[in-house]
Design an enzyme around this catalytic site. Structure first.
Site, PDB file in Angstrom:
ATOM      1  N   GLN A 101       0.870  -1.187   0.000  1.00  0.00           N
ATOM      2  CA  GLN A 101       0.000   0.000   0.000  1.00  0.00           C
ATOM      3  C   GLN A 101       0.899   1.227   0.000  1.00  0.00           C
ATOM      4  O   GLN A 101       1.750   1.371   0.886  1.00  0.00           O
ATOM      5  CB  GLN A 101      -0.917   0.049   1.227  1.00  0.00           C
ATOM      6  N   TYR A 170      -5.495  11.313   3.994  1.00  0.00           N
ATOM      7  CA  TYR A 170      -4.102  11.467   3.560  1.00  0.00           C
ATOM      8  C   TYR A 170      -4.088  12.157   2.183  1.00  0.00           C
ATOM      9  O   TYR A 170      -5.142  12.465   1.623  1.00  0.00           O
ATOM     10  CB  TYR A 170      -3.393  10.106   3.553  1.00  0.00           C
ATOM     11  N   ARG A 324      -8.565  -5.037  12.290  1.00  0.00           N
ATOM     12  CA  ARG A 324      -8.482  -5.289  13.739  1.00  0.00           C
ATOM     13  C   ARG A 324      -8.709  -6.754  14.125  1.00  0.00           C
ATOM     14  O   ARG A 324      -7.971  -7.271  14.976  1.00  0.00           O
ATOM     15  CB  ARG A 324      -9.445  -4.336  14.469  1.00  0.00           C
ATOM     16  N   CYS A 346     -12.326 -10.005  18.319  1.00  0.00           N
ATOM     17  CA  CYS A 346     -11.973  -8.583  18.454  1.00  0.00           C
ATOM     18  C   CYS A 346     -13.200  -7.780  18.881  1.00  0.00           C
ATOM     19  O   CYS A 346     -14.283  -7.938  18.322  1.00  0.00           O
ATOM     20  CB  CYS A 346     -11.478  -8.083  17.101  1.00  0.00           C
ATOM     21  N   CYS A 349     -12.409  -2.028  19.852  1.00  0.00           N
ATOM     22  CA  CYS A 349     -12.336  -0.904  20.797  1.00  0.00           C
ATOM     23  C   CYS A 349     -11.254   0.099  20.402  1.00  0.00           C
ATOM     24  O   CYS A 349     -11.146   1.170  20.979  1.00  0.00           O
ATOM     25  CB  CYS A 349     -12.033  -1.446  22.194  1.00  0.00           C
TER      26      CYS A 349
HETATM   27  C1  LIG Z   1      -3.632  -0.067  14.078  1.00  0.00           C
HETATM   28  C2  LIG Z   1      -4.286   0.276  12.759  1.00  0.00           C
HETATM   29  C3  LIG Z   1      -3.496   0.787  11.725  1.00  0.00           C
HETATM   30  C4  LIG Z   1      -4.092   1.081  10.478  1.00  0.00           C
HETATM   31  N1  LIG Z   1      -3.286   1.498   9.453  1.00  0.00           N
HETATM   32  C5  LIG Z   1      -3.828   1.670   8.212  1.00  0.00           C
HETATM   33  C6  LIG Z   1      -2.988   1.953   7.091  1.00  0.00           C
HETATM   34  O1  LIG Z   1      -1.762   2.023   7.166  1.00  0.00           O
HETATM   35  N2  LIG Z   1      -3.607   2.121   5.888  1.00  0.00           N
HETATM   36  C7  LIG Z   1      -4.975   2.015   5.733  1.00  0.00           C
HETATM   37  O2  LIG Z   1      -5.475   2.162   4.621  1.00  0.00           O
HETATM   38  N3  LIG Z   1      -5.766   1.737   6.773  1.00  0.00           N
HETATM   39  C8  LIG Z   1      -5.232   1.540   7.999  1.00  0.00           C
HETATM   40  N4  LIG Z   1      -6.046   1.178   9.050  1.00  0.00           N
HETATM   41  C9  LIG Z   1      -7.495   1.020   8.817  1.00  0.00           C
HETATM   42  C10 LIG Z   1      -7.836  -0.437   8.511  1.00  0.00           C
HETATM   43  O3  LIG Z   1      -7.215  -0.905   7.329  1.00  0.00           O
HETATM   44  C11 LIG Z   1      -9.353  -0.652   8.299  1.00  0.00           C
HETATM   45  O4  LIG Z   1      -9.724   0.104   7.175  1.00  0.00           O
HETATM   46  C12 LIG Z   1     -10.217  -0.261   9.495  1.00  0.00           C
HETATM   47  O5  LIG Z   1      -9.615  -0.621  10.726  1.00  0.00           O
HETATM   48  C13 LIG Z   1     -11.595  -0.924   9.433  1.00  0.00           C
HETATM   49  O6  LIG Z   1     -11.497  -2.323   9.288  1.00  0.00           O
HETATM   50  P1  LIG Z   1     -11.727  -3.333  10.535  1.00  0.00           P
HETATM   51  O7  LIG Z   1     -13.113  -3.067  11.073  1.00  0.00           O
HETATM   52  O8  LIG Z   1     -11.613  -4.712   9.933  1.00  0.00           O
HETATM   53  O9  LIG Z   1     -10.663  -3.042  11.531  1.00  0.00           O
HETATM   54  C14 LIG Z   1      -5.486   0.887  10.298  1.00  0.00           C
HETATM   55  C15 LIG Z   1      -6.257   0.371  11.346  1.00  0.00           C
HETATM   56  C16 LIG Z   1      -5.680   0.050  12.555  1.00  0.00           C
HETATM   57  C17 LIG Z   1      -6.531  -0.534  13.639  1.00  0.00           C
END
Ligand SMILES: Cc1cc2nc3c(=O)[nH]c(=O)nc-3n(C[C@H](O)[C@H](O)[C@H](O)COP(=O)(O)O)c2cc1C
Length: 366
Positions: A101, A170, A324, A346, A349
């Site tokens: 990415q 971004y 997450r 998960c 949170c």
């Molecule tokens: C610790 C952390 C770091 C993340 N870093 C990025 C990142 O570098 N690039 C990105 O597009 N999204 C990033 N995200 C967002 C996740 O890719 C995702 O879009 C978001 O957490 C929702 O998905 P989930 O419900 O499965 O966690 C990050 C999320 C977390 C929790």
């Protein structure tokens, strides 16, 4: 219920992914001088062992000033290719695909050593900085080539595809939003103009690497509750433009730092009930309807394998993507494949966000 669709192989471009599970990009903050460290390789081989079909790395800097965090990973010069190759080879040993990415922090840059730049000078409350507006020449001569060259390096590093990070406020996403883009040149104003930077990067990359290397995008589909921000209707129009350009897959997302501290924590919503899961489902569904020949990666609050199976079966999405849940359980796809269909453990949170500032990526509450 069998999870037949989730464990079916499918292609992105002409890259075959062994199942429909994607690890959504998650910043590691564990690089060594920008190079993927052994700790990062272990993180990704653990995920690969856990059964995911495609891993998307955390955001990789396209330029020294574009990093998301102090120990973020970089690919802004050829000197990084060897260490990235070590990572991609380690993941490929598990028959798992890996996408880089690539990102520029833009207005949200918190790295004080570098000036924050953006389409327009709009104060960013989280860092307390006002970014400098880029000139048209800087966009065409620096920013677009940064992404194109970085994508070419991803290809040479053995990544299976590259994802443009055009979400979460971004740099690329800030061009799309009328809240952060007040430009009056060809990169501002109409939706077509605000999308121009993505189209130029896509075309530049295609010229550089040919048609066989998939280019995918994490796309800002909406800014959420931000007054004057990007609406889902505009997000859909942008998705249509880039799908017609030829992008191989879209992962709809939304939100950004301006909403931190409000109830609307997009992109990583704090989920307290099952009704709050799958919070980008309607965005994915609506984008699917208006785009042809472009894979849809559904992301955001996927926690229940039975719902995920239905989304794939109904054709709402081709892949499902999680961040997450895979921090808490890197072997979640294997657990679900073994017949244990209990939703992800998960609790969404967001405590994992704090872990990365301490050089790990884990659930501190586990
Ligand atoms: C610790 C952390 C770091 C993340 N870093 C990025 C990142 O570098 N690039 C990105 O597009 N999204 C990033 N995200 C967002 C996740 O890719 C995702 O879009 C978001 O957490 C929702 O998905 P989930 O419900 O499965 O966690 C990050 C999320 C977390 C929790």
């Amino acid at each position: 219920m069998e999870l037949k669709n989730l464990f079916n192989s499918e292609k992105i471009g002409n890259v075959q992914v062994k199942n429909r599970f994607v690890r959504s990009a998650t910043a590691e903050n564990m690089a060594e001088d920008g190079h993927p460290s052994d700790q990062i390789i272990k993180l990704y081989t653990d995920l690969a062992e856990g059964g995911v079909g495609l891993i998307i790395t955390g955001g990789i800097a396209v330029d020294p000033s574009s990093t998301l965090s102090k120990n973020g990973t970089s690919l802004y010069s050829d000197e990084f290719i060897l260490s990235h190759r070590k990572l991609t080879e380690a993941v490929h040993d598990y028959d798992v695909k890996i996408s880089a990415q690539i990102v520029h922090a833009g207005r949200q840059s918190a790295y004080k050593k570098y000036e924050a730049v953006a389409p327009s000078s709009i104060f960013y409350p989280v860092t307390g900085r006002v970014p400098r507006a880029l000139s048209t020449e800087e966009i065409t001569k620096n920013i677009i080539p940064f992404f194109v060259e970085c994508g070419r390096r991803a290809f040479e590093s053995g990544y299976d595809m590259v994802q443009l990070h055009a979400a979460h406020g971004y740099l690329l996403s800030s061009f799309l939003s009328p809240f952060t883009n007040k430009r009056t040149d060809e990169f501002g104003g109409s939706i077509l103009n605000r999308t121009k930077i993505l189209v130029e990067i896509y075309n530049g990359l295609r010229d550089e690497i040919g048609k066989n290397f998939p280019i995918i995008i994490k796309l800002q589909s909406q800014d959420g509750d931000l007054p004057g921000g990007l609406s889902l209707d505009e997000g859909k129009a942008i998705a249509k433009i880039i799908s017609e350009t030829g992008i191989d897959a879209i992962e709809p997302s939304g939100g950004g730092g301006d909403l931190i501290g409000t109830d609307n924590t997009l992109p990583s919503v704090e989920i307290k009930t099952p009704e709050e899961e799958n919070y980008f489902l309607s965005a994915a569904e609506e984008i699917r309807e208006i785009t042809d020949d472009c894979k849809i990666i559904l992301m955001g609050g996927i926690r229940n394998p039975l719902s995920a199976e239905k989304f794939i079966q109904k054709g709402i999405a081709d892949f499902i993507s999680m961040s997450r849940p895979l921090i808490y359980e890197p072997d979640l796809p294997n657990r679900w494949e073994s017949g244990d269909h209990t939703p992800a453990f998960c609790e969404s949170c967001n405590a994992c966000y704090t872990s990365i500032f301490y050089g790990t990526l884990e659930c501190p509450l586990k």
